[in-house]
Design an enzyme around this catalytic site. Structure first.
Site, PDB file in Angstrom:
ATOM      1  CG  HIS A  76       2.797  -9.876  -0.061  1.00  0.00           C
ATOM      2  ND1 HIS A  76       3.865 -10.145  -0.894  1.00  0.00           N
ATOM      3  CD2 HIS A  76       1.734  -9.669  -0.872  1.00  0.00           C
ATOM      4  CE1 HIS A  76       3.466 -10.081  -2.162  1.00  0.00           C
ATOM      5  NE2 HIS A  76       2.179  -9.794  -2.174  1.00  0.00           N
TER       6      HIS A  76
ATOM      7  CD  GLU B 129     -12.296 -12.801  -4.796  1.00  0.00           C
ATOM      8  OE1 GLU B 129     -11.641 -12.106  -3.989  1.00  0.00           O
ATOM      9  OE2 GLU B 129     -11.856 -13.856  -5.302  1.00  0.00           O
TER      10      GLU B 129
ATOM     11  CG  HIS C 156     -10.700  -7.131  -6.701  1.00  0.00           C
ATOM     12  ND1 HIS C 156     -10.027  -8.240  -6.234  1.00  0.00           N
ATOM     13  CD2 HIS C 156     -11.853  -7.087  -5.994  1.00  0.00           C
ATOM     14  CE1 HIS C 156     -10.738  -8.838  -5.297  1.00  0.00           C
ATOM     15  NE2 HIS C 156     -11.859  -8.162  -5.144  1.00  0.00           N
TER      16      HIS C 156
ATOM     17  CE  LYS D  45      -0.956  -2.316   1.611  1.00  0.00           C
ATOM     18  NZ  LYS D  45      -1.102  -3.611   0.885  1.00  0.00           N
TER      19      LYS D  45
ATOM     20  CB  ALA E 161      -2.410 -10.910 -13.956  1.00  0.00           C
TER      21      ALA E 161
ATOM     22  NE  ARG F 299       3.368  -6.081  -6.069  1.00  0.00           N
ATOM     23  CZ  ARG F 299       4.432  -6.766  -5.686  1.00  0.00           C
ATOM     24  NH1 ARG F 299       5.546  -6.128  -5.367  1.00  0.00           N
ATOM     25  NH2 ARG F 299       4.386  -8.081  -5.590  1.00  0.00           N
ATOM     26  N   GLY F 300      -1.173  -6.156  -7.401  1.00  0.00           N
ATOM     27  CA  GLY F 300      -1.474  -7.173  -8.388  1.00  0.00           C
ATOM     28  C   GLY F 300      -0.361  -8.189  -8.530  1.00  0.00           C
TER      29      GLY F 300
ATOM     30  CE1 TYR G 120      -9.138  -3.481 -13.930  1.00  0.00           C
ATOM     31  CE2 TYR G 120      -6.833  -4.129 -13.696  1.00  0.00           C
ATOM     32  CZ  TYR G 120      -7.802  -3.308 -14.259  1.00  0.00           C
ATOM     33  OH  TYR G 120      -7.431  -2.322 -15.146  1.00  0.00           O
TER      34      TYR G 120
END
Length: 342
Positions: free
Chosen positions: A184, A47, A106, A200, A81, A136-137, A79
């Site tokens: 989460h 990453e 992303h 998902k 926020a 979602r972010g 990516y």
């Protein structure tokens, strides 16, 4: 084959060819890279973050060259926020793909209307950037804060997957999602988190990449939960996300941001090595951290992980040291007669 894309040296990101649009047919799907053979014991991927200045950009391209030569199965680009790094993400991803490296973008919902998301997706499609990690972010400014949608926007990653699937321009997209070994932090329960993740996957995601973790048991339980909930979609590849441990302070910060746990025995080990002076004992802490990350990777390989995804912070050395310990990369360091793969 993707290797035919590179008409110039992969070390030169400024050539005219680097700025040319990438034909969709030349991006290998990330889910396909997991099915291919690899010279190493297991595929590995990395990453990257979009660089904020010239020095960071130079470090990124150096790292990209090294991981290209080490045989990374794919690279991902985060990516920011609220779309704060969108332009940098697109630019960096396009150049990475031309190195050539299979490149995963992303993408988050934060700060975007559905109309804006459609436009961004069309742009990605026109550039041939068809590997997407649908997220979602995090809320801008505070990753652990309350998440709020905007008028005309979407609210969950599953809605982004559904949007992609509804657009003919995105028919070639290969979608991944995030998964959370410890659940989460906003999920009501582990059971609810499992349900959301499977939703998902059922909507069209082909694999997931986990949030970082430091306890392999959490990864194994996640994989078992998903497969038990849905033997078809829940059995899709779960790629473990690893961040090599290089300092006590940084790992504590990452644990806080990621909402994961540092096992007590690991915390006690690092605290004992630090002996009240982390700066003085930084080298010993780092050595122990690389050893612990290697142990995690060894167990993940033994348990059949489909890929090892390293969160690199745009650096090479720690990841390469772990890969070397696994027998998957050359040694790194002057004591071995070299300080890079080249």
């Amino acid at each position: 084959m993707i290797v035919t894309m590179c008409a110039t040296s992969p070390s030169d990101p400024t050539t005219e060819n680097q700025n040319a649009p990438l034909p969709p047919s030349l991006q290998v799907a990330v889910s396909d890279t997991l099915k291919r053979g690899t010279p190493g014991r297991v595929p590995f991927s990395v990453e990257f973050m979009p660089p904020r200045d010239d020095a960071a950009e130079a470090r990124l391209w150096s790292a990209a060259e090294a991981f290209h030569d080490l045989g990374a199965s794919f690279v991902s680009v985060t990516y920011g926020a609220g779309g704060s790094s969108r332009e940098r993400t697109e630019r960096v991803a396009g150049k990475l793909a031309m190195k050539p490296l299979t490149t995963l973008l992303h993408m988050t919902l934060v700060g975007h209307t559905e109309s804006e998301l459609r436009g961004i997706l069309r742009e990605f499609a026109s550039l041939g950037m068809t590997n997407l990690l649908a997220l979602r972010g995090d809320p801008p400014g505070d990753p652990t804060g309350e998440w709020e949608g905007i008028e005309g926007g979407l609210t969950h990653a599953v809605h982004l997957i559904e949007l992609v699937k509804s657009m003919p321009e995105c028919a070639d997209f290969d979608l991944g999602i995030a998964s959370f070994p410890e659940g989460h932090y906003r999920a009501e329960s582990i059971e609810a988190d499992t349900r959301y993740t499977v939703e998902k996957l059922r909507a069209g995601a082909n694999y997931s990449i986990t949030q970082m973790f430091f306890n392999v048991d959490h990864y194994l339980r996640l994989r078992d939960r998903l497969a038990a909930y849905d033997p078809v979609h829940g059995a899709k590849p779960v790629i473990p996300g690893l961040m090599p441990i290089t300092s006590l302070r940084s790992v504590r910060r990452q644990v806080e941001l990621a909402g994961c746990e540092l096992p007590r025995d690991m915390e006690e080990k690092f605290t004992r090595i630090a002996a009240g002076d982390e700066q003085k004992n930084a080298a010993a802490i780092r050595e122990a951290g690389i050893e612990e990350t290697t142990k995690m990777a060894e167990r993940l390989i033994a348990e059949g992980a489909p890929d090892l995804h390293f969160m690199t912070m745009n650096n090479v050395r720690a990841t390469q040291e772990v890969l070397h310990n696994l027998g998957m990369a050359p040694a790194f360091g002057p004591r071995f007669g070299q300080d890079m793969v080249r």
